[in-house]
Design a protein around this motif. Structure first.
Motif, PDB file in Angstrom:
ATOM      1  N   ILE A  11     -47.957  89.932  37.491  1.00 49.87           N
ATOM      2  CA  ILE A  11     -47.400  90.912  38.423  1.00 49.87           C
ATOM      3  C   ILE A  11     -48.458  91.988  38.643  1.00 49.87           C
ATOM      4  O   ILE A  11     -48.937  92.593  37.682  1.00 49.87           O
ATOM      5  CB  ILE A  11     -46.107  91.562  37.880  1.00 49.87           C
ATOM      6  CG1 ILE A  11     -45.048  90.493  37.601  1.00 49.87           C
ATOM      7  CG2 ILE A  11     -45.575  92.601  38.852  1.00 49.87           C
ATOM      8  CD1 ILE A  11     -43.829  91.021  36.869  1.00 49.87           C
ATOM      9  N   ALA A  12     -48.810  92.204  39.884  1.00 49.43           N
ATOM     10  CA  ALA A  12     -49.777  93.242  40.252  1.00 49.43           C
ATOM     11  C   ALA A  12     -51.070  93.115  39.435  1.00 49.43           C
ATOM     12  O   ALA A  12     -51.550  94.073  38.847  1.00 49.43           O
ATOM     13  CB  ALA A  12     -49.167  94.636  40.108  1.00 49.43           C
ATOM     14  N   ASP A  13     -51.591  91.912  39.397  1.00 49.56           N
ATOM     15  CA  ASP A  13     -52.866  91.615  38.733  1.00 49.56           C
ATOM     16  C   ASP A  13     -52.855  91.838  37.221  1.00 49.56           C
ATOM     17  O   ASP A  13     -53.899  92.020  36.611  1.00 49.56           O
ATOM     18  CB  ASP A  13     -54.011  92.415  39.368  1.00 49.56           C
ATOM     19  CG  ASP A  13     -54.170  92.114  40.843  1.00 49.56           C
ATOM     20  OD1 ASP A  13     -53.908  90.954  41.236  1.00 49.56           O
ATOM     21  OD2 ASP A  13     -54.538  93.025  41.601  1.00 49.56           O
ATOM     22  N   ILE A  35     -41.792  90.487  43.398  1.00 50.24           N
ATOM     23  CA  ILE A  35     -42.419  91.782  43.107  1.00 50.24           C
ATOM     24  C   ILE A  35     -43.877  91.763  43.526  1.00 50.24           C
ATOM     25  O   ILE A  35     -44.363  92.698  44.180  1.00 50.24           O
ATOM     26  CB  ILE A  35     -42.297  92.128  41.607  1.00 50.24           C
ATOM     27  CG1 ILE A  35     -40.833  92.370  41.231  1.00 50.24           C
ATOM     28  CG2 ILE A  35     -43.147  93.356  41.264  1.00 50.24           C
ATOM     29  CD1 ILE A  35     -40.584  92.424  39.731  1.00 50.24           C
ATOM     30  N   ASP A  36     -44.571  90.693  43.171  1.00 48.38           N
ATOM     31  CA  ASP A  36     -45.993  90.586  43.504  1.00 48.38           C
ATOM     32  C   ASP A  36     -46.207  90.583  45.021  1.00 48.38           C
ATOM     33  O   ASP A  36     -47.094  91.267  45.529  1.00 48.38           O
ATOM     34  CB  ASP A  36     -46.568  89.317  42.877  1.00 48.38           C
ATOM     35  CG  ASP A  36     -48.026  89.439  42.520  1.00 48.38           C
ATOM     36  OD1 ASP A  36     -48.444  90.542  42.107  1.00 48.38           O
ATOM     37  OD2 ASP A  36     -48.746  88.443  42.660  1.00 48.38           O
ATOM     38  N   ASN A  37     -45.381  89.836  45.746  1.00 45.74           N
ATOM     39  CA  ASN A  37     -45.499  89.792  47.212  1.00 45.74           C
ATOM     40  C   ASN A  37     -45.228  91.156  47.837  1.00 45.74           C
ATOM     41  O   ASN A  37     -45.944  91.593  48.743  1.00 45.74           O
ATOM     42  CB  ASN A  37     -44.552  88.746  47.807  1.00 45.74           C
ATOM     43  CG  ASN A  37     -44.990  87.330  47.522  1.00 45.74           C
ATOM     44  OD1 ASN A  37     -46.157  87.062  47.258  1.00 45.74           O
ATOM     45  ND2 ASN A  37     -44.050  86.406  47.567  1.00 45.74           N
ATOM     46  N   LEU A  38     -44.195  91.833  47.358  1.00 43.89           N
ATOM     47  CA  LEU A  38     -43.868  93.147  47.898  1.00 43.89           C
ATOM     48  C   LEU A  38     -44.969  94.159  47.568  1.00 43.89           C
ATOM     49  O   LEU A  38     -45.337  94.979  48.422  1.00 43.89           O
ATOM     50  CB  LEU A  38     -42.520  93.630  47.355  1.00 43.89           C
ATOM     51  CG  LEU A  38     -41.974  94.918  47.951  1.00 43.89           C
ATOM     52  CD1 LEU A  38     -41.801  94.811  49.472  1.00 43.89           C
ATOM     53  CD2 LEU A  38     -40.640  95.270  47.300  1.00 43.89           C
ATOM     54  N   ALA A  39     -45.521  94.077  46.375  1.00 45.60           N
ATOM     55  CA  ALA A  39     -46.607  94.976  45.983  1.00 45.60           C
ATOM     56  C   ALA A  39     -47.810  94.787  46.911  1.00 45.60           C
ATOM     57  O   ALA A  39     -48.434  95.763  47.352  1.00 45.60           O
ATOM     58  CB  ALA A  39     -47.006  94.732  44.531  1.00 45.60           C
ATOM     59  N   ALA A  47     -51.841 103.521  52.203  1.00 43.47           N
ATOM     60  CA  ALA A  47     -53.034 103.911  51.443  1.00 43.47           C
ATOM     61  C   ALA A  47     -52.605 104.272  50.028  1.00 43.47           C
ATOM     62  O   ALA A  47     -52.338 105.429  49.716  1.00 43.47           O
ATOM     63  CB  ALA A  47     -53.732 105.080  52.119  1.00 43.47           C
ATOM     64  N   VAL A  48     -52.544 103.281  49.186  1.00 39.79           N
ATOM     65  CA  VAL A  48     -52.096 103.478  47.811  1.00 39.79           C
ATOM     66  C   VAL A  48     -53.288 103.325  46.883  1.00 39.79           C
ATOM     67  O   VAL A  48     -54.023 102.351  46.953  1.00 39.79           O
ATOM     68  CB  VAL A  48     -51.011 102.444  47.435  1.00 39.79           C
ATOM     69  CG1 VAL A  48     -50.521 102.679  46.034  1.00 39.79           C
ATOM     70  CG2 VAL A  48     -49.865 102.498  48.416  1.00 39.79           C
ATOM     71  N   VAL A  54     -47.408 101.675  43.572  1.00 35.25           N
ATOM     72  CA  VAL A  54     -46.947 100.454  44.252  1.00 35.25           C
ATOM     73  C   VAL A  54     -45.756  99.872  43.506  1.00 35.25           C
ATOM     74  O   VAL A  54     -44.734  99.512  44.112  1.00 35.25           O
ATOM     75  CB  VAL A  54     -48.090  99.416  44.347  1.00 35.25           C
ATOM     76  CG1 VAL A  54     -47.573  98.082  44.835  1.00 35.25           C
ATOM     77  CG2 VAL A  54     -49.189  99.917  45.261  1.00 35.25           C
ATOM     78  N   LEU A  55     -45.863  99.782  42.197  1.00 31.06           N
ATOM     79  CA  LEU A  55     -44.773  99.214  41.408  1.00 31.06           C
ATOM     80  C   LEU A  55     -43.532 100.099  41.447  1.00 31.06           C
ATOM     81  O   LEU A  55     -42.402  99.600  41.454  1.00 31.06           O
ATOM     82  CB  LEU A  55     -45.228  98.965  39.974  1.00 31.06           C
ATOM     83  CG  LEU A  55     -46.267  97.850  39.831  1.00 31.06           C
ATOM     84  CD1 LEU A  55     -46.786  97.770  38.405  1.00 31.06           C
ATOM     85  CD2 LEU A  55     -45.701  96.507  40.262  1.00 31.06           C
TER      86      LEU A  55
END
Length: 98
Positions: A11-13, A35-39, A47-48, A54-55
């Motif tokens: 999840i999120a790298d 979750i990963d796709n939405l992130a 611009a995050v 993001v999470l």
């Protein structure tokens, strides 16, 4: 007693090792993928600078969907209850008039 399953979810790298019941695997993998796709969408559209932001936005979006679903379900329950009461009254009136 069912054997536990060891899986790794990304999840999120980041990789998260988990020990779970086998019946949970599909749901957890789908949730991690969502979750990963939405992130990734948030990172592309805004611009995050921080993965935590993001999470947090992902958590907020998923939690709000759950809450809204509960609200909608509650409203549907109230409507159904009102309709059943009205139907019950119609039946009672019909029985009394006969």
């Amino acid at each position: 007693m069912e054997e536990k399953l060891k899986i790794k979810l990304s999840i999120a790298d980041r990789v998260y090792p988990l020990t779970i019941d086998p019946k949970q695997e599909e749901g957890l993998r789908k949730a991690a993928k969502n979750i990963d796709n939405l992130a990734k969408k948030f990172e592309q559209n805004y611009a995050v600078r921080d993965k935590q932001d993001v999470l947090a936005m992902c958590a907020l979006q998923f939690a709000s969907k759950i809450e809204q679903s509960g609200i909608n379900e509650s409203e549907n329950f109230k409507l159904t209850k009102e309709r059943l009461k009205a139907l019950d009254n119609l039946i009672k009136q019909k029985l009394v008039s006969e």
